[in-house]
Design a protein around this motif. Structure first.
Motif, PDB file in Angstrom:
ATOM      1  N   GLU A  31       0.809  -1.216   0.000  1.00  0.00           N
ATOM      2  CA  GLU A  31       0.000   0.000   0.000  1.00  0.00           C
ATOM      3  C   GLU A  31       0.844   1.267   0.000  1.00  0.00           C
ATOM      4  N   ASN A 122      -2.491   1.210   7.806  1.00  0.00           N
ATOM      5  CA  ASN A 122      -2.837  -0.164   7.440  1.00  0.00           C
ATOM      6  C   ASN A 122      -3.505  -0.938   8.566  1.00  0.00           C
ATOM      7  N   ASN A 125      -6.181  -3.508   8.003  1.00  0.00           N
ATOM      8  CA  ASN A 125      -5.890  -4.848   7.495  1.00  0.00           C
ATOM      9  C   ASN A 125      -5.961  -5.918   8.580  1.00  0.00           C
ATOM     10  N   ASN A 301       3.501   0.207  10.576  1.00  0.00           N
ATOM     11  CA  ASN A 301       2.557   0.306   9.465  1.00  0.00           C
ATOM     12  C   ASN A 301       2.967  -0.611   8.311  1.00  0.00           C
ATOM     13  N   GLU A 305       1.260  -4.392   6.031  1.00  0.00           N
ATOM     14  CA  GLU A 305       0.994  -4.530   4.595  1.00  0.00           C
ATOM     15  C   GLU A 305       0.895  -6.002   4.210  1.00  0.00           C
ATOM     16  N   ASN A 322      -2.751  -9.975   9.756  1.00  0.00           N
ATOM     17  CA  ASN A 322      -3.393  -9.430   8.552  1.00  0.00           C
ATOM     18  C   ASN A 322      -4.431 -10.452   8.089  1.00  0.00           C
TER      19      ASN A 322
END
Length: 372
Positions: A31, A122, A125, A301, A305, A322
């Motif tokens: 991202e 993020n 996620n 962060n 991902e 995630n």
């Protein structure tokens, strides 16, 4: 968890993990993949990370360093307590990865700084299941973001242990004399007493003196009846690659270690006993004395991902925080390996809470358990 040996299983599963394209079709890749100069953006370009040994994807750090034009110093600890001792001794780290109960302690002792949730874009996620676990001690994720989650269970050889028997007996199978000499217990007071408390129907966070004494007697019976081997990291090779000299049928293990064992040995299976178990999560935090908190927030962060989380989970074997990575790995590289997906939402499972008094009591009793 007190001990972690997270052996890399990429080779074992014949996988070549890269951080470009491992989630390409999902639309959830890198991202924030643009290059950032850390020195310009954050006023520092060195990040000090303190994590469990072998608990990170092979390309995670190199790719972060390249993206942020930064240097990561990666130190490793073998227990939450050793990490805590070093932190109290004045060592400065930017990112720590403690377990749930230790994060609770660090929050209570005002040793952490609040995360910059505006920078951790993020966070969406994250898997709701692991968020719920972490909210037990950090309700708004003010100080911590989940890293991995797992459980404690039993790996057993299906050629010598009847699955119906272990389903029925659960933790109490560790008392069965027919497995004498063929049982492994973690050499860990916290994990072993958890097994005893759950077998007896008690909370693993109990402070009741009578329940603690019963748990001691339960473990002493295991010691005297089946004469278990007490191991830490060695349990993985023992169960994954059994031999005539060091052969075992049953072992108490962490779920990520179980995932490796099951991937290596098709005769092994994993069970989380119906009496309940410890479900745990490790999280990323930033200490109060961090020297580069801006870059630390960027690192956290980045770890959320898809590509970084995918490399992390496939390499290490534990359940990703995630959600999309968790789902994709469970349906892909770890398909059919149920240890990759720990039980969630079971009312007899618990998260460890920080309790210094209980830890001190169990330490003395655990040494007595192992005395012949």
């Amino acid at each position: 968890m007190e001990f972690k040996n997270i052996m890399k299983i990429t080779a074992a599963l014949s996988m070549a993990v890269t951080l470009t394209g491992c989630g390409g079709g999902s639309g959830a890749g890198s991202e924030d993949s643009e290059t950032v100069d850390a020195q310009t953006e954050y006023g520092c370009a060195v990040l000090n990370v303190y994590n469990w040994g072998e608990y990170i994807g092979e390309e995670v750090i190199p790719n972060f360093e390249k993206r942020y034009n930064a240097k990561v110093n990666y130190d490793m600890f073998d227990s939450n307590e050793s990490m805590y001792t070093r932190l109290l001794g004045g060592s400065s780290y930017d990112v720590l990865v403690p377990s749930d109960y230790m994060i609770e302690r660090l929050i209570k002792e005002n040793l952490l700084q609040e995360l910059d949730l505006d920078a951790i874009t993020n966070i969406g996620n994250l898997d709701p299941e692991v968020i719920a676990m972490q909210k037990v001690y950090d309700p708004e994720l003010t100080y911590s973001v989940p890293y991995f989650r797992g459980s404690v269970g039993i790996v057993y050889n299906t050629e010598h242990v009847d699955p119906a028997e272990i389903e029925e007996k659960g933790w109490d199978i560790l008392h069965d004399e027919k497995y004498k000499g063929r049982v492994v217990m973690y050499d860990s007071q916290r994990d072993s007493f958890m097994v005893a408390f759950k077998a007896l129907g008690y909370s693993m966070n109990t402070e009741d003196e009578g329940e603690i004494q019963e748990a001691y007697e339960w473990l002493k019976n295991v010691h005297n009846t089946v004469e278990p081997s007490y191991m830490t990291d060695e349990v993985i090779d023992t169960m994954a690659y059994p031999d005539a000299v060091n052969y075992k049928d049953l072992a108490v293990v962490y779920s990520g270690d179980a995932a490796y064992i099951l991937a290596e040995n098709e005769n092994m299976a994993y069970i989380e006993p119906s009496q309940g178990t410890n479900v745990w999560s490790d999280g990323m935090v930033i200490p109060k004395n961090a020297g580069c908190p801006g870059l630390a927030n960027a690192f956290i962060n980045y770890m959320l991902e898809y590509d970084a989380a995918y490399d992390n989970s496939v390499t290490v074997g534990y359940t990703s925080s995630n959600k999309q990575v968790k789902d994709d790995v469970a349906a892909g590289e770890y398909e059919g390996i149920d240890a990759y997906l720990p039980r969630a939402g079971y009312d007899k499972d618990e998260v460890f809470r920080f309790n210094e008094v209980l830890v001190a009591k169990l330490s003395d009793l655990w040494n007595k358990v192992k005395i012949d």
